[in-house]
Each structure stands twice: as structure tokens, then as C-alpha cells.
Scaffold this active site. Structure first.
Site, mmCIF file in Angstrom:
data_model
loop_
_atom_site.group_PDB
_atom_site.id
_atom_site.type_symbol
_atom_site.label_atom_id
_atom_site.label_comp_id
_atom_site.label_asym_id
_atom_site.label_seq_id
_atom_site.Cartn_x
_atom_site.Cartn_y
_atom_site.Cartn_z
ATOM 1 C CB SER A 142 9.846 96.381 -11.473
ATOM 2 O OG SER A 142 9.149 95.845 -10.360
ATOM 3 C CE1 TYR A 156 10.442 101.158 -9.021
ATOM 4 C CE2 TYR A 156 8.982 99.262 -8.808
ATOM 5 C CZ TYR A 156 10.247 99.793 -8.992
ATOM 6 O OH TYR A 156 11.320 98.945 -9.163
#
Length: 247
Positions: A142, A156
């Protein structure tokens, strides 16, 4: 027929990737944890277009589940050529001061430990069939790994930073046996994951701030994954492609 396992293949980027790989004539094994109906819909989509697919339930945060998944694949489908590590979780946006160890560990269990265990089992699977050449792993990271996700989900972002480290290290470890390992770092993509983070319309809110002035579509990330698995990328390993609209 080449076989590919796509973890988290029932929704979003995983779904788009599975469908594209199915249309290229691969036997697609679609892993899901809880969205059985969605996974079966992907299977039907692939089969209706003349492809081959199966849905396989597995919680990749559970090591025993992953071992059983790969044992089942070995027994039912034989050799496995490709692995797409797409499964990942995040929780509601929050600042670091309210994070708990329980939440952090849950994120890491899926996004880091589960991914690495899937890689381990894929390598053992290749060794069982004594076939390494031409195989490939793609890890879905990501842009949060670069940007940090401050005030949203640093846990995250940290997990995806670990994914980047795994991608680089594993690519070097496996280069001489013939297994390529690469990654892709999506940015703001229209997937259901933003709802999990508590802001379903997040991409729309951010879009005007991006250099390309729009969010991305899952199929655009899937195209990169498909290319990284393909023979067209036969001399590419250890690379992580940013796909974040210029951010």
C-alpha cells in the site's frame, strides 16, 4: 493449465485480479475468509467466461489454516505456479494514542505473519514438486507504507512497510532458484476496505488532492499484478510498483 492462488480474492483488488487471470486461461484458486457468497460469485464470473476457478476458505492469520490450505491444494489441484498475496485488514481510523495491542496484533497477524506463512508454504509446495523455475509471487502492499497514514491507521501502514521488506528480502533469497517476488503499492483505490476503515467515501474526499485528480479502480491494480506474474516480467524481481495516481 497454470494455477494461481489469490488470497483475499472475493472483493476489490483480489476479485479484479482473479477475474483477469481467469480470462487469461489460468486455474484460479480464490481464497476467502468470510465472504463466501462474494467468492462464489467470482468463481461463477470466471466459469461463465469459460475459465476454471474454485473458492477456498482459509483465515490466513491462522498458521494451521494456511498449512491445511496448501495441503488441500496439493492433494486436489497439484502444482501451484503463482501466489498473489492480496488479503489484508484494517480497522477504523484513529490516532496512535488510542491504539491497542490487540488491534495491532490482529493487523500484523493477517497482513504480515499470514502473508509470510503463505510465502513459506508456497516455497515448500514448489519444493515438493521440484519445480521452481517460472514461478512468481506478488505481494499487495500500500502507498500507506510510504505515506505513514498519520491520524488514520499507522498500524496498517506499518504492516505494509513490513510487506515491502518481505518482498525485497524474499526476492533475493529466491532469485537463484527461479521464483520471482515483486510487489505493488496501490494508493486510493475504490474498494470496500475504506468502509472497514470507517469512511466509505474516502477516495472521493481525497481524489482532488491527487496529482491525477481521481481515485484508482481495482482493475488498474490487477493489470499490474497480472503483468508481474507474466513472462513479460521474466527479468523483474525485487521490484515494488507504485500505483497511487502520482502521490
Amino acid at each position: 493449465m497454470k494455477k494461481v492462488l489469490v488470497t483475499g480474492g472475493s472483493r476489490g483488488i483480489g476479485r479484479a485480479t482473479a477475474i483477469q487471470l481467469g480470462r487469461l486461461g489460468m486455474h484460479v484458486l480464490i481464497n476467502y475468509k468470510s465472504h463466501q457468497q462474494a467468492a462464489e460469485a467470482v468463481v461463477e464470473n470466471i466459469r461463465s467466461a469459460g475459465g476454471t476457478a474454485n473458492a477456498l476458505r482459509c483465515d490466513i492469520s491462522n498458521e494451521n489454516n494456511v498449512v491445511e490450505l496448501f495441503a488441500s491444494i496439493k492433494a486436489q489441484y497439484g502444482d501451484l505456479h503463482y501466489l498473489v498475496n492480496n488479503a489484508g485488514i484494517l480497522f477504523q481510523q484513529c490516532r496512535t494514542e488510542v491504539l491497542t495491542a490487540e488491534r495491532i496484533n490482529q493487523v500484523l497477524a493477517t497482513n504480515v505473519t499470514g502473508l509470510l506463512i503463505c510465502c513459506r508454504e508456497f516455497i515448500k509446495h514448489a519444493r515438493h514438486f521440484n519445480q521452481f523455475q517460472g514461478k512468481a509471487i506478488v505481494n499487495v502492499s500500500s502507498a500507506a507504507a510510504r505515506l505513514g497514514a498519520a491520524g488514520q491507521y499507522i498500524d496498517y501502514a506499518a504492516s505494509k512497510g513490513a510487506v515491502d521488506s518481505i518482498t525485497k528480502g524474499l526476492s533475493l533469497e529466491l532469485a537463484d532458484v527461479g521464483i520471482r517476488v515483486n510487489g505493488v503499492r496501490p494508493g486510493y483505490i475504490y474498494t470496500q476496505m475504506h468502509k472497514d476503515g470507517g469512511e466509505e467515501r474516502r477516495v472521493d474526499r481525497i481524489a482532488s488532492q491527487l496529482p491525477m485528480k481521481r481515485g484508482g479502480e481495482p482493475r488498474e491494480i490487477a493489470e499490474i499484478i497480472v503483468w508481474l506474474l507474466s513472462d513479460a516480467a521474466s527479468y523483474v524481481t525485487g521490484s515494488i510498483i507504485d500505483a497511487a495516481g502520482g502521490r
